[in-house]
Design a protein around this motif. Structure first.
Motif, PDB file in Angstrom:
ATOM      1  N   TYR A  35      -8.252  -7.449  -5.962  1.00  0.00           N
ATOM      2  CA  TYR A  35      -9.464  -6.685  -5.636  1.00  0.00           C
ATOM      3  C   TYR A  35     -10.614  -7.609  -5.248  1.00  0.00           C
ATOM      4  O   TYR A  35     -11.309  -7.385  -4.241  1.00  0.00           O
ATOM      5  N   THR A  38      -9.891  -9.342  -1.896  1.00  0.00           N
ATOM      6  CA  THR A  38      -9.972  -8.341  -0.824  1.00  0.00           C
ATOM      7  C   THR A  38     -11.423  -8.030  -0.472  1.00  0.00           C
ATOM      8  O   THR A  38     -11.802  -8.007   0.707  1.00  0.00           O
ATOM      9  N   ASP A  70     -10.760  -1.452   5.222  1.00  0.00           N
ATOM     10  CA  ASP A  70      -9.914  -2.046   4.187  1.00  0.00           C
ATOM     11  C   ASP A  70     -10.661  -2.138   2.865  1.00  0.00           C
ATOM     12  O   ASP A  70     -10.081  -1.922   1.790  1.00  0.00           O
ATOM     13  N   SER A  71     -11.970  -2.445   2.933  1.00  0.00           N
ATOM     14  CA  SER A  71     -12.798  -2.467   1.719  1.00  0.00           C
ATOM     15  C   SER A  71     -12.901  -1.069   1.116  1.00  0.00           C
ATOM     16  O   SER A  71     -12.846  -0.903  -0.106  1.00  0.00           O
ATOM     17  N   CYS A  73     -10.701   1.349   1.372  1.00  0.00           N
ATOM     18  CA  CYS A  73      -9.398   1.657   0.774  1.00  0.00           C
ATOM     19  C   CYS A  73      -9.274   1.020  -0.603  1.00  0.00           C
ATOM     20  O   CYS A  73      -8.859   1.668  -1.573  1.00  0.00           O
ATOM     21  N   SER A  74      -9.664  -0.246  -0.692  1.00  0.00           N
ATOM     22  CA  SER A  74      -9.566  -0.965  -1.962  1.00  0.00           C
ATOM     23  C   SER A  74     -10.504  -0.378  -3.009  1.00  0.00           C
ATOM     24  O   SER A  74     -10.135  -0.216  -4.178  1.00  0.00           O
ATOM     25  N   THR A  78      -8.484   0.658  -6.426  1.00  0.00           N
ATOM     26  CA  THR A  78      -8.320  -0.415  -7.418  1.00  0.00           C
ATOM     27  C   THR A  78      -9.167  -0.256  -8.670  1.00  0.00           C
ATOM     28  O   THR A  78      -8.667  -0.508  -9.774  1.00  0.00           O
ATOM     29  N   THR A 279      -1.862  -0.024   0.611  1.00  0.00           N
ATOM     30  CA  THR A 279      -3.129   0.176  -0.091  1.00  0.00           C
ATOM     31  C   THR A 279      -3.712  -1.112  -0.663  1.00  0.00           C
ATOM     32  O   THR A 279      -4.934  -1.222  -0.816  1.00  0.00           O
ATOM     33  N   LEU A 280      -2.858  -2.081  -1.005  1.00  0.00           N
ATOM     34  CA  LEU A 280      -3.336  -3.303  -1.660  1.00  0.00           C
ATOM     35  C   LEU A 280      -3.012  -4.580  -0.882  1.00  0.00           C
ATOM     36  O   LEU A 280      -3.884  -5.429  -0.691  1.00  0.00           O
ATOM     37  N   PRO A 283      -4.798  -4.741   3.000  1.00  0.00           N
ATOM     38  CA  PRO A 283      -6.227  -5.073   2.944  1.00  0.00           C
ATOM     39  C   PRO A 283      -6.493  -6.494   2.448  1.00  0.00           C
ATOM     40  O   PRO A 283      -7.485  -7.113   2.839  1.00  0.00           O
ATOM     41  N   LEU A 284      -5.612  -7.003   1.580  1.00  0.00           N
ATOM     42  CA  LEU A 284      -5.752  -8.380   1.089  1.00  0.00           C
ATOM     43  C   LEU A 284      -5.448  -9.400   2.179  1.00  0.00           C
ATOM     44  O   LEU A 284      -6.162 -10.408   2.342  1.00  0.00           O
TER      45      LEU A 284
END
Length: 308
Positions: A35, A38, A70-71, A73-74, A78, A279-280, A283-284
């Motif tokens: 998290y 990301t 992407d931010s 989504c995280s 998370t 999802t993780l 984005p990372l």
């Protein structure tokens, strides 16, 4: 199922990642690190593109908005995962559930549109460089970005409104780490056929349309690369395209597996590992794949460091 004989469910229990309580500290540290990296990577990129005027080009505008989504989504997923590792009450209300899915659906739909736009941008830059400024003008870029956000919001609103027609009774356990529509369909005591059909139509249309643009663009790019006389230039272009295409393949592949495969509405045992990818993991990785390999971004970061 007769809903009169069952209490209506207004809260759900997220049981994803809770099978091994002895690993909760380790899992918490892993997901917290994911998290943090990301958010720093994506929001840092958004700030960099915003502050540096010469990065206000179509490619970087698309990249900045991809990082923003992407931010989003995280942030939607998370924090709740981290809270649940040490919370005795892992409940999430129906409306929190819908809000979480709304922002996830917005981010993923907008990502699909932005990735297609980025692939087209790279196609024009590599295959038709002399026409780049006319075929990908700043005005067209802004219109495309706004269109991606409109598509994301419309798709999210449609899916959430359709969720409101469902009634949940009996079991309230969601075998997932976030509120996705498919586990909710499985808990519904109302036939979710209309929801499943609409999800298949809308999600399928967005994914197939954007995948077609990506595939056609990258095929044209590959043909152009293989025509290059310089082996060094060909190698660099192939390396860049390969890393981009790998990220896109993982993203679209996991979305298709979750939402479009024939048995997706009935089987949920394989959802969690695949959902982690889009999802993780994506984005990372996106800030590293699209930007930290980009010489222009690296040079801007060096210039900003030297100013301090």
């Amino acid at each position: 199922m007769n809903k009169d004989n069952h209490s209506l469910t207004k809260e759900f229990l997220l049981i994803g990642f809770m099978d091994h309580p002895d690993l909760k500290t380790l899992l918490f540290m892993v997901f917290f690190a994911i998290y943090l990296i990301t958010m720093v990577g994506n929001l840092g990129l958004v700030a960099l593109i915003y502050m540096e005027r010469h990065l206000h080009t179509p490619m970087y505008i698309f990249l900045g908005n991809l990082a923003l989504m992407d931010s989003c989504c995280s942030c939607a997923i998370t924090p709740k995962i981290l809270e649940n590792f040490f919370s005795e009450d892992r409940m999430i209300s129906l409306y929190e559930c819908m809000a979480q899915f709304y922002f996830l659906c917005l981010a993923e739909t907008a990502d699909c549109c932005l990735l297609a736009a980025m692939a087209y941008d790279r196609y024009v830059a590599i295959c038709r460089p002399l026409q780049y400024h006319t075929m990908t003008s700043k005005k067209l870029c802004i219109q495309t970005t706004i269109g991606a956000y409109i598509a994301g919001n419309l798709h999210s609103i449609i899916q959430v409104v359709l969720l409101l027609r469902l009634t949940f009774c009996g079991s309230h356990q969601i075998n997932h780490f976030f509120c996705d529509v498919l586990p909710l369909y499985r808990l519904s005591c109302v036939d979710p056929y209309i929801n499943e059909l609409m999800l298949l139509i809308f999600a399928g249309s967005v994914q197939i349309f954007s995948i077609a643009i990506v595939l056609i663009s990258y095929l044209c790019i590959l043909f152009t690369i293989f025509k290059m006389k310089s082996k060094e230039g060909r190698g660099k272009a192939l390396s860049t395209c390969a890393s981009h295409f790998l990220s896109v393949s993982i993203f679209y592949g996991s979305l298709l597996f979750i939402y479009i495969r024939p048995s997706s509405f009935k089987e949920g045992d394989k959802d969690i590992p695949v959902a982690i990818c889009y999802t993780l993991v994506i984005p990372l990785l996106n800030p590293f794949i699209y930007n930290l390999r980009n010489k222009e971004v690296i040079n801007v970061m060096k210039i900003m460091k030297s100013r301090k």
